[in-house]
Write a protein that holds these residues in place. Structure first.
Motif, PDB file in Angstrom:
ATOM      1  N   ALA A 181     -13.532 -14.500 -90.415  1.00 50.29           N
ATOM      2  CA  ALA A 181     -13.245 -14.806 -89.013  1.00 50.29           C
ATOM      3  C   ALA A 181     -11.905 -14.241 -88.590  1.00 50.29           C
ATOM      4  CB  ALA A 181     -13.280 -16.312 -88.793  1.00 50.29           C
ATOM      5  N   THR A 182     -10.935 -14.237 -89.508  1.00 52.60           N
ATOM      6  CA  THR A 182      -9.624 -13.699 -89.156  1.00 52.60           C
ATOM      7  C   THR A 182      -9.728 -12.223 -88.820  1.00 52.60           C
ATOM      8  OG1 THR A 182      -8.787 -15.223 -90.795  1.00 52.60           O
ATOM      9  CG2 THR A 182      -7.233 -13.660 -89.885  1.00 52.60           C
ATOM     10  N   LYS A 183     -10.404 -11.469 -89.702  1.00 50.30           N
ATOM     11  CA  LYS A 183     -10.567 -10.038 -89.430  1.00 50.30           C
ATOM     12  C   LYS A 183     -11.305  -9.830 -88.120  1.00 50.30           C
ATOM     13  CE  LYS A 183     -10.864  -9.053 -94.329  1.00 50.30           C
ATOM     14  NZ  LYS A 183     -11.812  -9.204 -95.420  1.00 50.30           N
ATOM     15  N   TYR A 184     -12.380 -10.564 -87.986  1.00 44.70           N
ATOM     16  CA  TYR A 184     -13.222 -10.431 -86.795  1.00 44.70           C
ATOM     17  C   TYR A 184     -12.413 -10.748 -85.539  1.00 44.70           C
ATOM     18  CZ  TYR A 184     -16.932 -11.746 -83.559  1.00 44.70           C
ATOM     19  OH  TYR A 184     -17.741 -11.859 -82.470  1.00 44.70           O
ATOM     20  N   ALA A 185     -11.690 -11.871 -85.568  1.00 43.81           N
ATOM     21  CA  ALA A 185     -10.963 -12.307 -84.377  1.00 43.81           C
ATOM     22  C   ALA A 185      -9.837 -11.336 -84.054  1.00 43.81           C
ATOM     23  CB  ALA A 185     -10.400 -13.709 -84.598  1.00 43.81           C
ATOM     24  N   PHE A 186      -9.104 -10.949 -85.074  1.00 42.65           N
ATOM     25  CA  PHE A 186      -7.934 -10.118 -84.820  1.00 42.65           C
ATOM     26  C   PHE A 186      -8.351  -8.768 -84.237  1.00 42.65           C
ATOM     27  CE2 PHE A 186      -4.548  -7.202 -86.147  1.00 42.65           C
ATOM     28  CZ  PHE A 186      -3.507  -7.822 -85.510  1.00 42.65           C
ATOM     29  N   LEU A 187      -9.337  -8.128 -84.864  1.00 37.75           N
ATOM     30  CA  LEU A 187      -9.710  -6.798 -84.391  1.00 37.75           C
ATOM     31  C   LEU A 187     -10.399  -6.863 -83.036  1.00 37.75           C
ATOM     32  CD1 LEU A 187     -10.618  -5.413 -87.834  1.00 37.75           C
ATOM     33  CD2 LEU A 187      -8.776  -4.686 -86.362  1.00 37.75           C
ATOM     34  N   ASN A 188     -11.135  -7.942 -82.809  1.00 38.86           N
ATOM     35  CA  ASN A 188     -11.752  -8.073 -81.493  1.00 38.86           C
ATOM     36  C   ASN A 188     -10.712  -8.309 -80.420  1.00 38.86           C
ATOM     37  OD1 ASN A 188     -14.664  -7.941 -80.883  1.00 38.86           O
ATOM     38  ND2 ASN A 188     -14.757  -9.022 -82.822  1.00 38.86           N
ATOM     39  N   LEU A 189      -9.637  -9.009 -80.791  1.00 35.97           N
ATOM     40  CA  LEU A 189      -8.586  -9.245 -79.798  1.00 35.97           C
ATOM     41  C   LEU A 189      -7.912  -7.942 -79.403  1.00 35.97           C
ATOM     42  CD1 LEU A 189      -6.925 -12.581 -80.850  1.00 35.97           C
ATOM     43  CD2 LEU A 189      -8.333 -12.090 -78.869  1.00 35.97           C
ATOM     44  N   ILE A 190      -7.757  -7.024 -80.375  1.00 37.63           N
ATOM     45  CA  ILE A 190      -7.180  -5.720 -80.031  1.00 37.63           C
ATOM     46  C   ILE A 190      -8.077  -5.020 -79.005  1.00 37.63           C
ATOM     47  CG2 ILE A 190      -6.623  -3.431 -80.921  1.00 37.63           C
ATOM     48  CD1 ILE A 190      -5.825  -4.726 -83.510  1.00 37.63           C
ATOM     49  N   ALA A 191      -9.374  -5.014 -79.288  1.00 38.61           N
ATOM     50  CA  ALA A 191     -10.303  -4.362 -78.361  1.00 38.61           C
ATOM     51  C   ALA A 191     -10.256  -5.034 -77.003  1.00 38.61           C
ATOM     52  CB  ALA A 191     -11.712  -4.411 -78.929  1.00 38.61           C
ATOM     53  N   THR A 192     -10.202  -6.371 -76.994  1.00 40.60           N
ATOM     54  CA  THR A 192     -10.164  -7.090 -75.729  1.00 40.60           C
ATOM     55  C   THR A 192      -8.907  -6.751 -74.949  1.00 40.60           C
ATOM     56  OG1 THR A 192     -11.293  -8.848 -76.897  1.00 40.60           O
ATOM     57  CG2 THR A 192     -10.466  -9.358 -74.733  1.00 40.60           C
ATOM     58  N   THR A 193      -7.789  -6.627 -75.673  1.00 44.35           N
ATOM     59  CA  THR A 193      -6.537  -6.284 -75.000  1.00 44.35           C
ATOM     60  C   THR A 193      -6.630  -4.907 -74.361  1.00 44.35           C
ATOM     61  OG1 THR A 193      -5.459  -7.526 -76.746  1.00 44.35           O
ATOM     62  CG2 THR A 193      -4.055  -6.243 -75.307  1.00 44.35           C
ATOM     63  N   MET A 194      -7.204  -3.949 -75.104  1.00 40.37           N
ATOM     64  CA  MET A 194      -7.372  -2.609 -74.534  1.00 40.37           C
ATOM     65  C   MET A 194      -8.246  -2.658 -73.281  1.00 40.37           C
ATOM     66  SD  MET A 194      -5.610  -0.805 -76.458  1.00 40.37           S
ATOM     67  CE  MET A 194      -5.978   0.862 -76.045  1.00 40.37           C
ATOM     68  N   PHE A 195      -9.287  -3.457 -73.359  1.00 44.05           N
ATOM     69  CA  PHE A 195     -10.183  -3.633 -72.227  1.00 44.05           C
ATOM     70  C   PHE A 195      -9.400  -4.161 -71.020  1.00 44.05           C
ATOM     71  CE2 PHE A 195     -14.284  -6.182 -71.011  1.00 44.05           C
ATOM     72  CZ  PHE A 195     -14.341  -5.504 -69.817  1.00 44.05           C
ATOM     73  N   LEU A 196      -8.557  -5.149 -71.270  1.00 42.26           N
ATOM     74  CA  LEU A 196      -7.802  -5.754 -70.181  1.00 42.26           C
ATOM     75  C   LEU A 196      -6.784  -4.763 -69.610  1.00 42.26           C
ATOM     76  CD1 LEU A 196      -7.552  -8.355 -68.642  1.00 42.26           C
ATOM     77  CD2 LEU A 196      -5.840  -9.121 -70.247  1.00 42.26           C
ATOM     78  N   VAL A 197      -6.124  -4.029 -70.506  1.00 43.57           N
ATOM     79  CA  VAL A 197      -5.165  -3.020 -70.053  1.00 43.57           C
ATOM     80  C   VAL A 197      -5.878  -2.009 -69.157  1.00 43.57           C
ATOM     81  CG1 VAL A 197      -3.777  -1.074 -70.830  1.00 43.57           C
ATOM     82  CG2 VAL A 197      -3.603  -3.257 -72.013  1.00 43.57           C
ATOM     83  N   ALA A 198      -7.027  -1.534 -69.642  1.00 44.37           N
ATOM     84  CA  ALA A 198      -7.780  -0.544 -68.872  1.00 44.37           C
ATOM     85  C   ALA A 198      -8.186  -1.114 -67.518  1.00 44.37           C
ATOM     86  CB  ALA A 198      -9.018  -0.115 -69.655  1.00 44.37           C
ATOM     87  N   THR A 199      -8.587  -2.378 -67.507  1.00 35.97           N
ATOM     88  CA  THR A 199      -9.039  -2.972 -66.253  1.00 35.97           C
ATOM     89  C   THR A 199      -7.882  -3.130 -65.280  1.00 35.97           C
ATOM     90  OG1 THR A 199     -10.749  -4.109 -67.495  1.00 35.97           O
ATOM     91  CG2 THR A 199     -10.313  -4.903 -65.291  1.00 35.97           C
ATOM     92  N   GLY A 200      -6.702  -3.491 -65.795  1.00 32.61           N
ATOM     93  CA  GLY A 200      -5.541  -3.575 -64.925  1.00 32.61           C
ATOM     94  C   GLY A 200      -5.211  -2.227 -64.316  1.00 32.61           C
ATOM     95  N   TYR A 201      -5.274  -1.202 -65.148  1.00 38.57           N
ATOM     96  CA  TYR A 201      -5.000   0.152 -64.665  1.00 38.57           C
ATOM     97  C   TYR A 201      -6.037   0.578 -63.633  1.00 38.57           C
ATOM     98  CZ  TYR A 201      -3.726   5.091 -65.043  1.00 38.57           C
ATOM     99  OH  TYR A 201      -3.335   6.355 -64.772  1.00 38.57           O
ATOM    100  N   LEU A 202      -7.273   0.234 -63.912  1.00 32.50           N
ATOM    101  CA  LEU A 202      -8.353   0.583 -62.992  1.00 32.50           C
ATOM    102  C   LEU A 202      -8.134  -0.070 -61.631  1.00 32.50           C
ATOM    103  CD1 LEU A 202     -12.034   0.882 -63.716  1.00 32.50           C
ATOM    104  CD2 LEU A 202     -11.425  -0.780 -62.028  1.00 32.50           C
ATOM    105  N   TYR A 203      -7.693  -1.329 -61.671  1.00 37.00           N
ATOM    106  CA  TYR A 203      -7.435  -2.015 -60.398  1.00 37.00           C
ATOM    107  C   TYR A 203      -6.291  -1.341 -59.663  1.00 37.00           C
ATOM    108  CZ  TYR A 203      -6.826  -5.717 -57.029  1.00 37.00           C
ATOM    109  OH  TYR A 203      -6.744  -6.411 -55.859  1.00 37.00           O
ATOM    110  N   GLY A 204      -5.310  -0.871 -60.434  1.00 37.46           N
ATOM    111  CA  GLY A 204      -4.208  -0.161 -59.805  1.00 37.46           C
ATOM    112  C   GLY A 204      -4.663   1.122 -59.137  1.00 37.46           C
ATOM    113  N   VAL A 205      -5.640   1.795 -59.741  1.00 34.68           N
ATOM    114  CA  VAL A 205      -6.097   3.067 -59.194  1.00 34.68           C
ATOM    115  C   VAL A 205      -6.996   2.860 -57.986  1.00 34.68           C
ATOM    116  CG1 VAL A 205      -7.469   5.120 -59.684  1.00 34.68           C
ATOM    117  CG2 VAL A 205      -5.867   4.270 -61.384  1.00 34.68           C
ATOM    118  N   PHE A 206      -7.938   1.923 -58.097  1.00 38.26           N
ATOM    119  CA  PHE A 206      -8.953   1.797 -57.059  1.00 38.26           C
ATOM    120  C   PHE A 206      -8.722   0.635 -56.105  1.00 38.26           C
ATOM    121  CE2 PHE A 206     -11.265   4.045 -60.402  1.00 38.26           C
ATOM    122  CZ  PHE A 206     -11.721   5.117 -59.675  1.00 38.26           C
ATOM    123  N   GLY A 207      -7.989  -0.366 -56.530  1.00 38.90           N
ATOM    124  CA  GLY A 207      -7.833  -1.546 -55.702  1.00 38.90           C
ATOM    125  C   GLY A 207      -9.112  -2.348 -55.577  1.00 38.90           C
TER     126      GLY A 207
END
Lengths: 522, 139
Positions: A181-207
């Motif tokens: 679970a630790t491996k699973y949670a940690f690596l998934n959190l990295i992916a989730t963070t990237m997803f969130l970063v990308a979404t924030g950037y996307l909102y900045g671009v398109f509004g």
């Protein structure tokens, strides 16, 4: 506060004024249904017996809802409901097209099968710790992800399903479960963070976060440069969620640790949500950028397939081997996204549906094998063919199906993909797909030879569980029937996946459904 | 932590915090506040009472298991969204009624019930975590 005296406001500029057909409620219905059912089961958690029955009935209800949704979408095209009646893109839209609906239906089938299996597999402690509540919560997340039409909302559903999956994964609190679970949670959190970063950037671009709105804007935007960054970020984030090479290592490291039924659920549902999100973003939102990255995706696909197949060959543990087969299947779906023709995508979608059913069934089969043989290791297992012929026959069907041999459901998508890649003169991709099929056949052939065919070793003891109750084979039987059925009669599924693929490549109907009058706002 | 002063004050303090949490919850529609922060205040009240007088009295006092309270909150929130099916508007649309109670117009809405659902969900979740941690402390 809106008082009754302020009735003169012109609501039509903020609200959707058209009355809503009752059938459109099917768009949202599965999600609150799952949440309410999960919460009610949490209140009932003391009553372990009732809980399992209620969960199975509840999930059959979910299947009916999703099936009705699919029928509705097939008949009327993409359907949208915007929450709180706000006009899109300001309200959160749920937009369901054929792709989302058919994945939701398959997910609910997988959930029903797992719940029936869980009725025997999950003990009273597991139930009191909320196995069935987590199951419903995870279904809310999975189906929410399939039906939402808002990219931040997609993130929310990813979180919901992740939280539920963490809960499911540590159910039992063994050391190695916590480790997985630790491996699973940690690596998934990295992916989730990237997803969130990308979404924030996307909102900045398109509004805007509304996927239909974004899809309309990316096709007309003046300066497309930021979109390459966005597409790359999403490719990384969802590639990690889907366990694509080189970010696939978390899956084989964690999928063999939880309870069998939990592994079966994860293998059937979670990575496919990643693939779905990847297809939705790259094909519908950023088609030009996907073209630019096509080679990267193709390489990732080939390496994922090979890594999965070779990994499977190297394993002696039944469940670990299946983890690698999940990865290898992800590679095949990625190949479809890399080619991005209607035929290739249709094959990828077909393969995703096939993989959901077959991987779940294989994990269930490994659980039954371990119940008979008291081990997951192929060295300790043996003689399963002797102890239960029906079970062995069903396993063999699944082995053939996962390797892509006719007449089972794995054959058609692979054949279509090979043809599509040859049409696109991507002979490397075609070769790897065929080679992976061959390697997979050897890998599962080894399981068959060791666990089923070889005489039972002394250590296994007498096969006491050989006279297994029919009910414990029931979920497996249903899933096997599905893979045989769609192998022999693939036409219906092919039509559905064709129209799902066409809808991804040409989202005008999707956009039309969210913005009916003006095409797209702005 | 179980000094005489703290044990004497804690029940009053907790009561005050619960009342304040309800005030914050109801105030939340138009002003700062709402179900989430209200729920946090109420959960802290439970935690303080638990620190002062042990977990068992808290569990007795709230009667329902915190997990059940959280689950009830989720149901309430979801049902508040589904009510709009009867009016023919999308999920989660805010619906208002204005009954006059004792000569005062009281605006009630599905939004309010959603917020109350959030309140219960937060009280249940955080309360359950806090009580579990305090129980571990007692051993």
């Amino acid at each position: 506060m809106a008082g009754p005296s302020e009735a003169a406001i012109d609501y039509s500029r903020a609200f959707v004024m058209e009355p809503l057909a009752l059938a459109d409620w099917l768009v949202i219905a599965p999600v609150p249904y799952c949440l309410i059912a999960g919460a009610l089961l949490m209140m009932l958690r003391k009553n372990a017996e009732l809980q399992a029955k209620a969960a199975i009935i509840g999930l059959i209800g979910l299947f009916v809802l999703c099936g009705a949704l699919l029928a509705h979408v097939v008949e009327n095209g993409p359907v949208t409901m915007t929450m709180g009646r706000w006009l899109p893109p300001f309200g959160i839209s749920f937009t369901v097209d054929v792709l989302g609906a058919i994945l939701a239906v398959t997910a609910s089938i997988v959930a029903v099968a797992c719940a029936i299996y869980a009725a025997e597999d999950v003990d009273t402690t597991g139930r009191r710790y909320g196995f069935f509540s987590f199951l419903f919560l995870m279904m809310a997340g999975v189906i929410g992800a399939f039906v939402t039409g808002d990219i931040f909302n997609l993130y929310v559903w990813f979180e919901v399903l992740l939280i539920a999956s963490f809960g499911l994964q540590v159910l039992g609190s063994e050391d190695r479960q916590i480790d997985g679970a630790t491996k699973y949670a940690f690596l998934n959190l990295i992916a989730t963070t990237m997803f969130l970063v990308a979404t924030g950037y996307l909102y900045g671009v398109f509004g805007t976060l509304n996927m239909a709105d974004i899809a309309a804007q990316t096709r007309t935007i003046d300066d497309a440069r930021p979109l390459y960054t966005l597409a790359a970020l999403y490719l990384f984030a969802f590639g990690m969620k889907a366990a694509a090479f080189p970010v696939s290592f978390w899956l084989p490291a964690s999928y063999h640790t939880p309870k069998v039924v939990v592994s079966a659920l994860f293998a059937g549902l979670l990575t496919k949500v990643g693939i779905y999100a990847l297809a939705r973003t790259l094909l519908m939102l950023f088609p030009d950028q996907r073209d630019a990255f096509a080679d990267v995706i193709a390489w990732a696909a080939m390496l994922t397939m090979l890594l999965g197949a070779f990994g499977a060959l190297a394993q002696t543990d039944y469940r670990r081997l299946l983890g690698y087969l999940v990865v290898s299947g992800i590679g095949i779906m990625l190949a479809g996204i890399a080619l991005a023709t209607v035929e290739a995508l249709s094959a990828a979608i077909f393969y995703a549906l096939h993989s959901m059913v077959v991987m779940t069934a294989l994990y269930v089969a490994s659980g039954i094998a371990a119940r008979i043989g008291k081990s997951f290791s192929m060295n300790d297992l043996g003689g399963l063919y002797r102890s239960n012929v029906l079970f062995a026959a069903m396993s063999l069907v699944l082995f053939f199906s996962v390797s892509g041999l006719p007449p089972f459901s794995g054959f058609w998508p692979k054949a279509m993909l090979v043809r599509a890649s040859l049409d696109a003169s991507a002979s490397g991709l075609a070769t790897i797909i065929l080679l992976t099929g061959f390697l997979t056949t050897i890998a599962v052939g080894r399981v068959w030879a060791h666990a089923y065919w070889k005489p039972a070793p002394e250590t296994m003891g007498t096969p006491a569980a050989a006279q297994m109750k029919m009910t414990s084979l029931l979920p497996l039987l249903a899933l096997v029937a599905l893979t045989v059925g769609f192998g022999v009669f693939p036409e219906t599924l092919l039509q559905l996946s064709d129209s799902a693929a066409a809808g991804l490549l040409d989202p005008s109907a999707y956009i039309q459904s969210v913005f009916p009058a003006e095409g797209a706002v702005n | 932590m179980r000094t005489l002063i703290f044990r004497t004050v804690a029940p009053y303090l907790s009561t005050l915090m619960i009342v304040f949490s309800i005030f914050v919850l109801l105030r939340g529609h138009n002003e700062p506040g709402g179900g989430f922060i209200g729920g946090l205040i109420a959960a802290s009240a439970l935690a303080i009472y638990g620190i002062a007088s042990g977990v068992a009295p808290v569990r007795r006092a709230i009667y329902f298991h915190p997990m059940n309270i959280a689950a009830f909150g989720v149901v309430l929130g979801a049902v508040a969204g589904v009510v709009s099916i009867f009016v023919g508007v999308p999920f989660m649309t805010g619906l208002w009624i204005y009954p006059v109670i004792f000569g005062v117009e009281v605006p009630l809405s599905t939004v309010l019930f959603f917020d109350i659902g959030v309140y219960f969900a937060v009280v249940g979740t955080i309360g359950s975590i806090a009580l579990a941690l305090e129980e571990r402390d007692e051993i």
